[in-house]
Write a protein that holds these residues in place. Structure first.
Motif, PDB file in Angstrom:
ATOM      1  N   ARG A 118      -7.071 -11.500  62.119  1.00  0.00           N
ATOM      2  CA  ARG A 118      -6.493 -10.232  62.554  1.00  0.00           C
ATOM      3  C   ARG A 118      -7.073  -9.912  63.930  1.00  0.00           C
ATOM      4  O   ARG A 118      -8.195 -10.319  64.252  1.00  0.00           O
ATOM      5  CB  ARG A 118      -6.785  -9.114  61.556  1.00  0.00           C
ATOM      6  CG  ARG A 118      -8.252  -8.795  61.370  1.00  0.00           C
ATOM      7  CD  ARG A 118      -8.441  -7.468  60.616  1.00  0.00           C
ATOM      8  NE  ARG A 118      -7.881  -7.507  59.302  1.00  0.00           N
ATOM      9  CZ  ARG A 118      -8.545  -7.851  58.193  1.00  0.00           C
ATOM     10  NH1 ARG A 118      -9.831  -8.216  58.283  1.00  0.00           N
ATOM     11  NH2 ARG A 118      -7.980  -7.829  57.022  1.00  0.00           N
ATOM     12  N   GLN A 119      -6.307  -9.179  64.732  1.00  0.00           N
ATOM     13  CA  GLN A 119      -6.775  -8.762  66.043  1.00  0.00           C
ATOM     14  C   GLN A 119      -7.658  -7.532  65.883  1.00  0.00           C
ATOM     15  O   GLN A 119      -7.256  -6.526  65.295  1.00  0.00           O
ATOM     16  CB  GLN A 119      -5.591  -8.439  66.955  1.00  0.00           C
ATOM     17  CG  GLN A 119      -5.949  -8.317  68.414  1.00  0.00           C
ATOM     18  CD  GLN A 119      -6.160  -9.664  69.089  1.00  0.00           C
ATOM     19  OE1 GLN A 119      -5.476 -10.629  68.793  1.00  0.00           O
ATOM     20  NE2 GLN A 119      -7.115  -9.723  69.999  1.00  0.00           N
ATOM     21  N   ASN A 120      -8.879  -7.620  66.387  1.00  0.00           N
ATOM     22  CA  ASN A 120      -9.825  -6.509  66.313  1.00  0.00           C
ATOM     23  C   ASN A 120     -10.284  -6.224  67.740  1.00  0.00           C
ATOM     24  O   ASN A 120     -11.268  -6.774  68.223  1.00  0.00           O
ATOM     25  CB  ASN A 120     -11.001  -6.874  65.410  1.00  0.00           C
ATOM     26  CG  ASN A 120     -11.933  -5.705  65.164  1.00  0.00           C
ATOM     27  OD1 ASN A 120     -11.693  -4.593  65.637  1.00  0.00           O
ATOM     28  ND2 ASN A 120     -12.999  -5.952  64.426  1.00  0.00           N
ATOM     29  N   GLY A 121      -9.518  -5.381  68.432  1.00  0.00           N
ATOM     30  CA  GLY A 121      -9.764  -5.167  69.859  1.00  0.00           C
ATOM     31  C   GLY A 121      -9.429  -6.437  70.613  1.00  0.00           C
ATOM     32  O   GLY A 121      -8.311  -6.938  70.529  1.00  0.00           O
ATOM     33  N   ARG A 145     -11.092  -9.251  70.055  1.00  0.00           N
ATOM     34  CA  ARG A 145     -11.594 -10.352  69.243  1.00  0.00           C
ATOM     35  C   ARG A 145     -10.659 -10.655  68.080  1.00  0.00           C
ATOM     36  O   ARG A 145      -9.939  -9.783  67.591  1.00  0.00           O
ATOM     37  CB  ARG A 145     -12.989 -10.034  68.686  1.00  0.00           C
ATOM     38  CG  ARG A 145     -14.065  -9.858  69.735  1.00  0.00           C
ATOM     39  CD  ARG A 145     -15.414  -9.592  69.101  1.00  0.00           C
ATOM     40  NE  ARG A 145     -15.846 -10.677  68.227  1.00  0.00           N
ATOM     41  CZ  ARG A 145     -15.944 -10.588  66.898  1.00  0.00           C
ATOM     42  NH1 ARG A 145     -15.642  -9.450  66.280  1.00  0.00           N
ATOM     43  NH2 ARG A 145     -16.348 -11.624  66.185  1.00  0.00           N
ATOM     44  N   THR A 173     -10.806 -11.719  64.198  1.00  0.00           N
ATOM     45  CA  THR A 173     -11.731 -11.756  63.062  1.00  0.00           C
ATOM     46  C   THR A 173     -11.014 -12.358  61.856  1.00  0.00           C
ATOM     47  O   THR A 173      -9.784 -12.315  61.757  1.00  0.00           O
ATOM     48  CB  THR A 173     -12.244 -10.352  62.716  1.00  0.00           C
ATOM     49  OG1 THR A 173     -11.126  -9.489  62.441  1.00  0.00           O
ATOM     50  CG2 THR A 173     -13.052  -9.768  63.868  1.00  0.00           C
ATOM     51  N   ARG A 194      -9.631 -12.835  58.091  1.00  0.00           N
ATOM     52  CA  ARG A 194      -9.052 -11.989  57.045  1.00  0.00           C
ATOM     53  C   ARG A 194      -8.659 -12.895  55.871  1.00  0.00           C
ATOM     54  O   ARG A 194      -8.526 -14.117  56.029  1.00  0.00           O
ATOM     55  CB  ARG A 194      -7.821 -11.231  57.560  1.00  0.00           C
ATOM     56  CG  ARG A 194      -6.692 -12.137  58.015  1.00  0.00           C
ATOM     57  CD  ARG A 194      -5.384 -11.405  58.168  1.00  0.00           C
ATOM     58  NE  ARG A 194      -4.362 -12.245  58.787  1.00  0.00           N
ATOM     59  CZ  ARG A 194      -3.693 -13.212  58.173  1.00  0.00           C
ATOM     60  NH1 ARG A 194      -3.934 -13.488  56.901  1.00  0.00           N
ATOM     61  NH2 ARG A 194      -2.776 -13.921  58.812  1.00  0.00           N
TER      62      ARG A 194
END
Length: 218
Positions: A104-107, A109, A111, A113
């Motif tokens: 998943r897009q975290n900002g 980055r 991460t 899932r």
């Protein structure tokens, strides 16, 4: 059998039998069609003639970078536990249900899932073909995602882990906690982490009896 190197220097996997090679070609084709760039696939590693296969859910960042399953911190913990039991990963077959890293897009980055239902549905037939090609007697599902994929959606890890159950393709199967779960607990609840680690060790000790002739048959 001849050997081929994996992505990490010094790590080897015995030569892939023709039936498995055909399945892996299909995996590469599915990854080309569905896997985002630089997120896999990460194929199985170890001894394809082993009677025991360990199945996780999906590769993470380190697995993609190194090119083999269980390459990151959870894999190092798995190796540590196996060593304490007098075993080594190259005595087994290690693989995942999904061969591409789910993210998943975290900002800025990416991460990890859990795999989506559609991803599991796309990859499960190829996992079954992989297992049919290497025909292990026994399976260990590492974590709930793998266990539910192989043992049914109603499988409850905390209640049913650690015992042999009828598995797919005539195998005997058991499930235990994923090593990543042990590491996840460590900063929040060290005592629970230690207990989970001991549980994984005990379950793997039972599973390793499958390496001896007739082990895991009951």
């Amino acid at each position: 059998m001849a050997e081929r190197e994996t992505g990490r220097s010094g790590r080897r996997v015995t030569a892939v039998p023709p039936a498995l090679a055909r399945v892996e070609q299909r995996m590469l084709e599915l990854a080309t069609a569905t896997c985002p760039p630089a997120l896999g696939p990460v194929l199985g590693e170890g001894d394809p003639t082993s009677p025991l296969a360990l199945v996780g859910e999906a590769p993470g960042e380190r697995e993609v970078a190194e090119g083999y399953p269980f390459a990151g911190p959870a894999g190092r913990l798995l190796d540590e536990i196996l060593a304490e039991l007098g075993a080594h990963r190259m005595q087994l077959w290690l693989t995942n249900v999904v061969k591409c890293r789910p993210v998943r897009q975290n900002g800025e980055r990416l991460t990890n899932r859990p795999p989506l239902a559609a991803e599991l549905a796309a990859w499960l037939p190829l996992l079954m073909a992989e297992l049919e090609a290497i025909h292990p007697r026994c399976l260990v599902c590492l974590g709930a995602t793998s266990a539910r994929a192989l043992l049914g959606r109603g499988f409850r890890l905390t209640e049913q882990r650690g015992r042999w159950l009828p598995g797919p393709l005539g195998t005997r199967a058991m499930a235990t906690f994923h090593p990543a779960y042990v590491l996840h607990l460590e900063p929040h609840d060290p005592a629970a982490s230690r207990a989970a680690r001991e549980t994984v060790k005990n379950d793997l000790a039972t599973a390793l009896t499958c390496l001896s002739r007739g082990g895991g048959a009951t």
